[in-house]
Motif scaffolding. Sequence first.
Motif, short mmCIF file in Angstrom:
data_model
loop_
_atom_site.label_atom_id
_atom_site.label_comp_id
_atom_site.label_asym_id
_atom_site.label_seq_id
_atom_site.Cartn_x
_atom_site.Cartn_y
_atom_site.Cartn_z
N THR A 173 42.88 34.70 38.86
CA THR A 173 43.68 35.17 39.90
C THR A 173 42.75 35.87 40.82
N GLY A 174 43.48 36.46 42.01
CA GLY A 174 42.90 37.14 42.99
C GLY A 174 41.82 38.40 42.33
N ALA A 175 42.35 38.94 41.44
CA ALA A 175 41.86 40.01 40.76
C ALA A 175 40.45 39.55 40.25
N GLY A 176 40.13 38.48 39.78
CA GLY A 176 38.90 38.03 39.44
C GLY A 176 37.97 37.73 40.54
N ASP A 177 38.30 37.47 41.63
CA ASP A 177 37.78 37.17 43.02
C ASP A 177 37.19 38.82 43.40
N ASP A 178 38.19 39.61 43.25
CA ASP A 178 37.84 41.06 43.69
C ASP A 178 36.71 41.50 42.90
N PHE A 179 36.78 41.35 41.42
CA PHE A 179 35.66 41.79 40.54
C PHE A 179 34.33 41.37 41.15
N VAL A 180 34.21 39.76 41.29
CA VAL A 180 32.82 39.31 41.58
C VAL A 180 32.36 39.79 43.14
N LEU A 181 33.43 39.97 44.06
CA LEU A 181 33.29 40.70 45.18
C LEU A 181 32.39 41.81 45.05
N ALA A 182 32.82 42.81 44.03
CA ALA A 182 32.20 43.96 44.12
C ALA A 182 30.81 43.94 43.38
#
Length: 374
Positions: free
Chosen positions: A204-213
């Motif tokens: 999900t996009g939330a997984g990308d958001d975590f790795v972005l952090a």
Amino acid sequence: MAVRVTADDGRQWWLTERIGWGGEGTVYAVADVPALVAKLVPRPPDPAEYRARIERLVRRRREPRTVRLLSGAAAGAAWPRVAVTAVRGGVHGYLMSDLRGRYRPLADLLGTDGRRTGLPSATWRTALRAAAGLATLLAAAHAEGYVVGDLKPDNLWVDRSGAVGIADLDSWQFTDRGREFACRMRTAGYTAPETVAAPGARRTGAGDDFVLAVLVHQLLMAGLHPFAGLPAGGGRYVSLDDNLAHGRCRLTDRRSVALRGPLPPVDLLPGRIAALLRAAFGPEGRLRPGDRPEAAAWAAALHAELADGRLRDCAENGRHVYTAERPWCPWCDLARRGREEYPLAPGGAVPDGAAADRWPPRAGRTADTTWRTA
């Protein structure tokens, strides 16, 4: 040995030197077409699905939502241009832009040695700009229905001004005409907690958001991974993902890990950026994907830190840039403790092109750049 590939319309190309490789594919130079490279994937789990994925991505390049993406935040994306098949062996792949003409691997910006050799004029402003650009790219991709799925330094590129490029788009997750093409790749240290716990779960996009952090933390903390360190109390180190699963993070709990110094101080981070990182890495962000800061929120906060008056230039070292929230230079403090992240050239001079992080450089191929792929 040269490899001959062909497209469905009969066009052919010769692939020459191998210029990159990874766990799934190999990247080759294309004879007589210096602006392009080719990626071939010898053994995908499902060759028919992989071929269909590439064909859909090639077609989608001409659709409005992808045109918007590639003309804006993802202008530096190596989008598949032509699906190809090796004449011998039937290996599938595609042609894409050669990012080496403008960019360096993002890893160069994360390490002292990489900055010294590959990006000698980079400053913390460059890193901040790269973080903001990456967040903007990710927010735009999510808005157009794409999930990167395997976001990591090996897939990312950066130029001397901090502009970001991205490759390995054949692993992106998307839906086309009712068919979902899922991302199956994952990389240790760059995987969201829910995917570490359940590797086969839908991305999900939330997984990308975590790795972005994670990547923002690394960019702004001189390459330090947020979950690096030995477990406190003498426990056995297993992996970054194990530290993630147990919430061992210097930023959210400084007593949870032991790290060798000297280290960049936590207070070199602007307050709003530190708050977003704690929201991503604390219990809420780790355990509840919907509570994480999204890429758009990251983009807004990071661009705000690039505004006039938000950064200071050190009077002692022209490569030392830091947030206006700090009363003195954290990079000078770190250098006095034996760790110089942004050194001056020999003799105390600012490296040639020292202001290159303030405007786009002239494009030019860097011969020693190695292409890494998924």
